[in-house]
Each structure stands twice: as C-alpha cells, then as structure tokens.
Design a protein around this motif. Structure first.
Motif, PDB file in Angstrom:
ATOM      1  N   ALA A 332     104.545  75.532  57.056  1.00 22.81           N
ATOM      2  CA  ALA A 332     105.271  76.612  57.592  1.00 22.81           C
ATOM      3  C   ALA A 332     106.322  76.632  58.628  1.00 22.81           C
ATOM      4  CB  ALA A 332     104.375  77.874  57.858  1.00 22.81           C
ATOM      5  N   ALA A 333     106.756  75.080  58.920  1.00 24.88           N
ATOM      6  CA  ALA A 333     107.679  74.908  59.911  1.00 24.88           C
ATOM      7  C   ALA A 333     108.959  75.700  59.973  1.00 24.88           C
ATOM      8  CB  ALA A 333     107.785  73.317  60.076  1.00 24.88           C
ATOM      9  N   GLY A 334     109.560  75.763  58.976  1.00 22.99           N
ATOM     10  CA  GLY A 334     110.603  76.549  58.541  1.00 22.99           C
ATOM     11  C   GLY A 334     110.348  77.889  59.289  1.00 22.99           C
ATOM     12  N   GLU A 335     109.589  78.624  59.160  1.00 22.03           N
ATOM     13  CA  GLU A 335     109.377  79.917  59.409  1.00 22.03           C
ATOM     14  C   GLU A 335     108.815  79.910  61.103  1.00 22.03           C
ATOM     15  OE1 GLU A 335     107.135  82.949  56.968  1.00 22.03           O
ATOM     16  OE2 GLU A 335     106.810  81.089  55.888  1.00 22.03           O
ATOM     17  N   LEU A 336     108.019  78.876  61.476  1.00 21.32           N
ATOM     18  CA  LEU A 336     107.515  78.943  62.845  1.00 21.32           C
ATOM     19  C   LEU A 336     108.594  78.354  63.775  1.00 21.32           C
ATOM     20  CD1 LEU A 336     103.845  77.117  61.984  1.00 21.32           C
ATOM     21  CD2 LEU A 336     104.474  79.589  62.542  1.00 21.32           C
ATOM     22  N   LEU A 337     109.654  77.375  63.277  1.00 20.36           N
ATOM     23  CA  LEU A 337     110.382  77.166  64.091  1.00 20.36           C
ATOM     24  C   LEU A 337     111.823  77.845  64.197  1.00 20.36           C
ATOM     25  CD1 LEU A 337     109.744  73.305  63.955  1.00 20.36           C
ATOM     26  CD2 LEU A 337     109.180  74.790  65.583  1.00 20.36           C
ATOM     27  N   ALA A 338     111.905  78.939  63.495  1.00 20.29           N
ATOM     28  CA  ALA A 338     113.063  79.691  63.250  1.00 20.29           C
ATOM     29  C   ALA A 338     113.726  80.053  64.501  1.00 20.29           C
ATOM     30  CB  ALA A 338     113.060  81.156  62.238  1.00 20.29           C
ATOM     31  N   GLU A 339     112.967  80.528  65.439  1.00 22.15           N
ATOM     32  CA  GLU A 339     113.462  81.073  66.875  1.00 22.15           C
ATOM     33  C   GLU A 339     114.239  79.845  67.426  1.00 22.15           C
ATOM     34  OE1 GLU A 339     111.374  83.398  70.469  1.00 22.15           O
ATOM     35  OE2 GLU A 339     110.835  81.316  70.266  1.00 22.15           O
ATOM     36  N   ARG A 340     113.649  78.604  67.457  1.00 14.34           N
ATOM     37  CA  ARG A 340     114.473  77.500  67.971  1.00 14.34           C
ATOM     38  C   ARG A 340     115.724  77.125  67.263  1.00 14.34           C
ATOM     39  NH1 ARG A 340     111.681  71.409  67.924  1.00 14.34           N
ATOM     40  NH2 ARG A 340     112.673  70.681  69.698  1.00 14.34           N
ATOM     41  N   GLY A 341     115.822  77.635  65.848  1.00 12.05           N
ATOM     42  CA  GLY A 341     116.951  77.084  65.287  1.00 12.05           C
ATOM     43  C   GLY A 341     116.861  76.378  64.203  1.00 12.05           C
ATOM     44  N   GLY A 342     115.445  76.081  63.985  1.00 13.15           N
ATOM     45  CA  GLY A 342     115.139  75.023  62.890  1.00 13.15           C
ATOM     46  C   GLY A 342     114.246  73.741  63.541  1.00 13.15           C
ATOM     47  N   GLY A 343     113.958  72.789  62.592  1.00 12.28           N
ATOM     48  CA  GLY A 343     113.077  71.770  62.976  1.00 12.28           C
ATOM     49  C   GLY A 343     112.017  71.612  62.082  1.00 12.28           C
ATOM     50  N   THR A 344     111.207  70.168  62.254  1.00  9.61           N
ATOM     51  CA  THR A 344     110.106  70.199  61.474  1.00  9.61           C
ATOM     52  C   THR A 344     108.700  69.875  61.827  1.00  9.61           C
ATOM     53  OG1 THR A 344     110.737  67.707  61.362  1.00  9.61           O
ATOM     54  CG2 THR A 344     112.003  69.368  59.674  1.00  9.61           C
ATOM     55  N   ASP A 345     108.867  69.864  63.557  1.00  8.00           N
ATOM     56  CA  ASP A 345     107.557  69.350  63.998  1.00  8.00           C
ATOM     57  C   ASP A 345     107.286  70.590  65.048  1.00  8.00           C
ATOM     58  OD1 ASP A 345     105.396  68.299  65.297  1.00  8.00           O
ATOM     59  OD2 ASP A 345     106.749  66.825  66.634  1.00  8.00           O
ATOM     60  N   PRO A 346     106.273  71.290  64.521  1.00  4.57           N
ATOM     61  CA  PRO A 346     105.641  72.298  65.246  1.00  4.57           C
ATOM     62  C   PRO A 346     105.189  71.949  66.790  1.00  4.57           C
ATOM     63  CG  PRO A 346     105.080  72.694  63.141  1.00  4.57           C
ATOM     64  CD  PRO A 346     105.797  71.314  63.184  1.00  4.57           C
ATOM     65  N   ALA A 347     104.762  70.784  66.836  1.00  2.00           N
ATOM     66  CA  ALA A 347     104.059  70.332  68.011  1.00  2.00           C
ATOM     67  C   ALA A 347     105.120  70.224  69.239  1.00  2.00           C
ATOM     68  CB  ALA A 347     103.277  69.155  67.941  1.00  2.00           C
ATOM     69  N   ALA A 348     106.448  70.217  68.873  1.00  2.00           N
ATOM     70  CA  ALA A 348     107.529  70.050  69.731  1.00  2.00           C
ATOM     71  C   ALA A 348     108.077  71.477  70.143  1.00  2.00           C
ATOM     72  CB  ALA A 348     108.692  69.273  69.107  1.00  2.00           C
ATOM     73  N   TYR A 349     107.188  72.370  69.793  1.00  2.00           N
ATOM     74  CA  TYR A 349     107.608  73.747  70.412  1.00  2.00           C
ATOM     75  C   TYR A 349     106.604  74.592  70.730  1.00  2.00           C
ATOM     76  CZ  TYR A 349     111.042  78.014  70.583  1.00  2.00           C
ATOM     77  OH  TYR A 349     111.692  79.001  70.833  1.00  2.00           O
ATOM     78  N   LEU A 350     105.995  74.189  71.604  1.00  2.12           N
ATOM     79  CA  LEU A 350     104.702  74.782  72.204  1.00  2.12           C
ATOM     80  C   LEU A 350     104.866  75.450  73.378  1.00  2.12           C
ATOM     81  CD1 LEU A 350     102.151  72.302  71.257  1.00  2.12           C
ATOM     82  CD2 LEU A 350     102.457  74.353  69.939  1.00  2.12           C
ATOM     83  N   GLY A 351     105.993  75.380  73.997  1.00  7.73           N
ATOM     84  CA  GLY A 351     106.277  75.878  75.598  1.00  7.73           C
ATOM     85  C   GLY A 351     105.311  75.730  76.415  1.00  7.73           C
ATOM     86  N   SER A 352     104.706  76.629  77.062  1.00  3.70           N
ATOM     87  CA  SER A 352     103.653  76.530  78.115  1.00  3.70           C
ATOM     88  C   SER A 352     102.221  76.748  77.512  1.00  3.70           C
ATOM     89  CB  SER A 352     104.043  77.375  79.160  1.00  3.70           C
ATOM     90  OG  SER A 352     105.255  77.319  79.728  1.00  3.70           O
ATOM     91  N   ALA A 353     102.003  76.485  76.584  1.00  6.98           N
ATOM     92  CA  ALA A 353     100.673  76.911  75.603  1.00  6.98           C
ATOM     93  C   ALA A 353      99.547  75.976  76.468  1.00  6.98           C
ATOM     94  CB  ALA A 353     100.710  76.500  74.331  1.00  6.98           C
ATOM     95  N   GLU A 354      99.797  74.703  76.674  1.00  7.38           N
ATOM     96  CA  GLU A 354      98.849  73.728  76.855  1.00  7.38           C
ATOM     97  C   GLU A 354      98.714  73.832  78.635  1.00  7.38           C
ATOM     98  OE1 GLU A 354      99.839  70.088  74.068  1.00  7.38           O
ATOM     99  OE2 GLU A 354     101.178  70.489  75.711  1.00  7.38           O
TER     100      GLU A 354
END
Length: 370
Positions: A332-354
């Motif tokens: 679902a990377a296409g949907e999950l990274l839409a806010e970012r403007g695209g991408g293929t690696d959800p792990a690269a868009y976790l903000g301050s989660a950790e």
C-alpha cells in the motif's frame, strides 16, 4: 452467569458486603472503647427483613446486638455503615485492577520496545493514512494504562469513610476526633465532614473505573479489527478450549477481546447512573438515589476487575505478525506515502513515531519502578 465473572468471585457478592459492613461496625465499636472481635462470624440476613428496612444494615445490627453485649452502631446511621463498606470493597477492587493494569502495562511496554520500528499501515476513518509502527500503536495503548494507573492510585489514597450519624451532624458522639479515629481503624481517609448527599467520592471512583474500561476497550477493539482474517496482523494467543463455536468447528474466536470490548461498552452507562444518583441526592439523606447507586457501583467494580484481568491475559499472549504488517505496508506504499508526494519505502516516512515510543516506554518504567 456472565462470562468472566469468576475472575471477581467473592469480591462483591452479598457475603463480601456483609463482611465489609461487619468490619465497619467492629471499627466503630473500637472507637467507642470496645475491644470487639467477631472472628469469622458472618450472619445470614433475612431478605424479607432487608426489604422491610430498605437496606441491609438494620438486620445486620440486630444480629450483631443479639450476639454481643458490646455497644455497637451507637451514633452511626445505616448510610455510614453501607457507604464505608462499599469503600472497603472498592479498595479491594482498585488493588486488583491496579495489579492487572501493571501486567497489561508491562506486556505493552515490551511490545512497544520490540516493535518500535515494525512498520505497519496507519489507518484513519477505516482507510489507509500514513505509515506508523506497531510499537507506536502499543505505546498509545500503554499511555491509557499509565493514565488510568495514576488516577486509580490517587483515588485509592482518598477513599473515604462515611461518618455522620442521622443527619450528618454526629449528634450522639461527643468526641470530635471520632470520625478520624474511625477512618484510621479502617485504613480509609476522613474528608473532614460527612458526604451523605455529596457523592463525589463515588462518582470520582466511578469515573476512574470507566476510564480504565475506555482504554482497555480501545485496545480490544484494535485487536478485533487487526485480527480479522482479511487483515491478520495480530491474533489472540491460543488457549485450548477457548474461542470455540457451538456450530462451526473451524472457528477460533477472539473471546478475550470481545469481552473486554463488551465491558467498555457497558461501563459508561454505569458511570452515568452514578452521576444521575449524585444529582438526586437530596435533603440530608437521599430518598432512593442512594439506593439506586448500589447496584450500579457493584456492577462497575466487577466489570473493571474482570476486564482488567482479561486484558492482562490478552496482551500477555498477543501474537503480533510483523511480517504481515510490513508486507501490507509495502503493497500500500502508494497510498501511505501520498502525503509525502510518493515513494516506495514506508519505513522512510515515520516522522517521530519511534521517539514517541521511546518516551512512553521510559515513562512506564519510571512509573513502574516508583
């Protein structure tokens, strides 16, 4: 028989209430100068006499006076005894709930730390949002447990004795320190004056228990959603004989989650009933509002004890399928990274989660070691 009621066996039944009322009468007798001790004696109260009196205190006092020659109950009223007895039952309940919340919190802290970076799809309004981690979800559950634990600790320290006599003046007691001594004998607090018609001690307790069930309900509802076969990201641990169906042999129902979710749906109504009773506590002693409070409080105490025990078992045995989470997030990377403007690696868009996970786990360990 309600599913799980055995987890609260003996805590809130009629025998437990009678024993608590006896503890109250013994404590008051000692304030009056007696060394009264009743051992294991517990009278059987006639339900017809309880109905005739409007509450169980008069039959209890009659049985007590028939057994001992010591002065008992002098200067108290029935509400003093019953309110104080309920506070004793509540103290036991809060201790049980708090202990089980510690189990829940310990398991959640471990899950949060283990899955700090386990990527999964975040969902808002049932749809994919942005990537999160399962550690963050567990940390959110843990915050609710922490807040509830802190609130219960505050409530436990303030559970008050009731001591006012017929109309809240302690008219038959000459010693102004009698109420404080009474509280000390029972290990309860003395708030400075009777609370016959000021029911904040009850509603404060009820609100804390409702919030326990609220937090556990979110946890259970999330597990139910994520455990659906078409999602399969978590699953209740297997226990032989649990979760079977009367008609479908293949089923393994998430029974603990269902029951905790059920408790969360029932608790707010019971809490609201306590507030309704509090708002109708008129005159110097209420004319029915007090009586309507008893079954709601007993039910809420039992509900919280049972739900917290079930939640502890649920979380300690929870199966987390991080591989399924990661695969779904990748797909679902296409949907999950839409806010970012695209991408293929959800792990690269976790903000301050950790970082959020780290803060919550740190807070848990500080609370748990205090």
């Amino acid at each position: 028989m309600l599913p799980g009621s055995h987890r609260a066996s003996g805590l809130f039944d009629d025998d437990a209430l009678v024993r608590a009322m006896l503890d109250v009468e013994v404590a008051w007798a000692r304030v009056l100068g007696s060394s009264l001790s009743l051992g294991d004696w517990v009278p059987s109260l006639d339900p017809v006499e309880v109905e005739a009196a409007g509450n169980p205190v008069l039959p209890l006092v009659s049985a007590l006076r028939a057994k001992v020659s010591d002065p008992v109950h002098t200067g108290l009223t029935s509400q003093d005894v019953l309110d104080s007895a309920f506070m004793l039952l509540a103290r036991n309940a809060v201790a049980r709930v708090s202990a089980d919340l510690t189990r829940v919190g310990t398991a959640l802290a471990a899950l949060a730390a283990e899955h700090r970076s386990s990527v999964m799809a975040g969902r808002t309004l049932t749809q994919f949002a942005v990537p999160i981690t399962f550690g963050l979800k567990a940390a959110r559950w843990l915050v609710a447990v922490l807040d509830s634990s802190e609130e219960l600790a505050t409530v436990a320290r303030g559970l008050p004795v009731q001591c006012g006599g017929a109309a809240g003046t302690l008219s038959r007691v000459a010693d102004p320190g009698a109420a404080a001594a009474f509280a000390a004998h029972l290990g309860l607090a003395w708030p400075g004056m009777p609370w016959h018609t000021y029911r904040a001690p009850v509603t404060r307790l009820g609100d804390a228990l409702v919030r326990v069930c609220d937090g556990l309900g979110v946890l259970a509802a999330d597990v139910l959603t994520l455990g659906r076969p078409e999602i399969g990201e978590v699953r209740e641990g297997f226990v032989a004989g649990r979760g079977g169906s009367s008609t479908m042999p293949q089923k393994r129902n998430p029974v603990l989650s269902v029951l905790v979710n059920s408790a969360a749906l029932q608790a707010p109504g019971l809490g609201a009933q306590l507030h309704l009773c509090a708002a109708r506590a008129v005159d110097e002693r209420p004319d029915g509002a007090w009586h309507a409070e008893w079954p709601a409080l007993r039910a809420l105490l039992e509900l919280a004890v049972v739900a917290s025990s079930q939640a502890a078992e649920l979380v300690e045995g929870l199966e987390v399928h991080a591989d399924v989470m990661a695969r779904r997030a990748s797909e679902a990377a296409g949907e999950l990274l839409a806010e970012r403007g695209g991408g293929t690696d959800p792990a690269a868009y976790l903000g301050s989660a950790e970082a959020f996970v780290d803060d919550v786990v740190k807070r848990w360990h500080a609370w748990n070691s205090a």
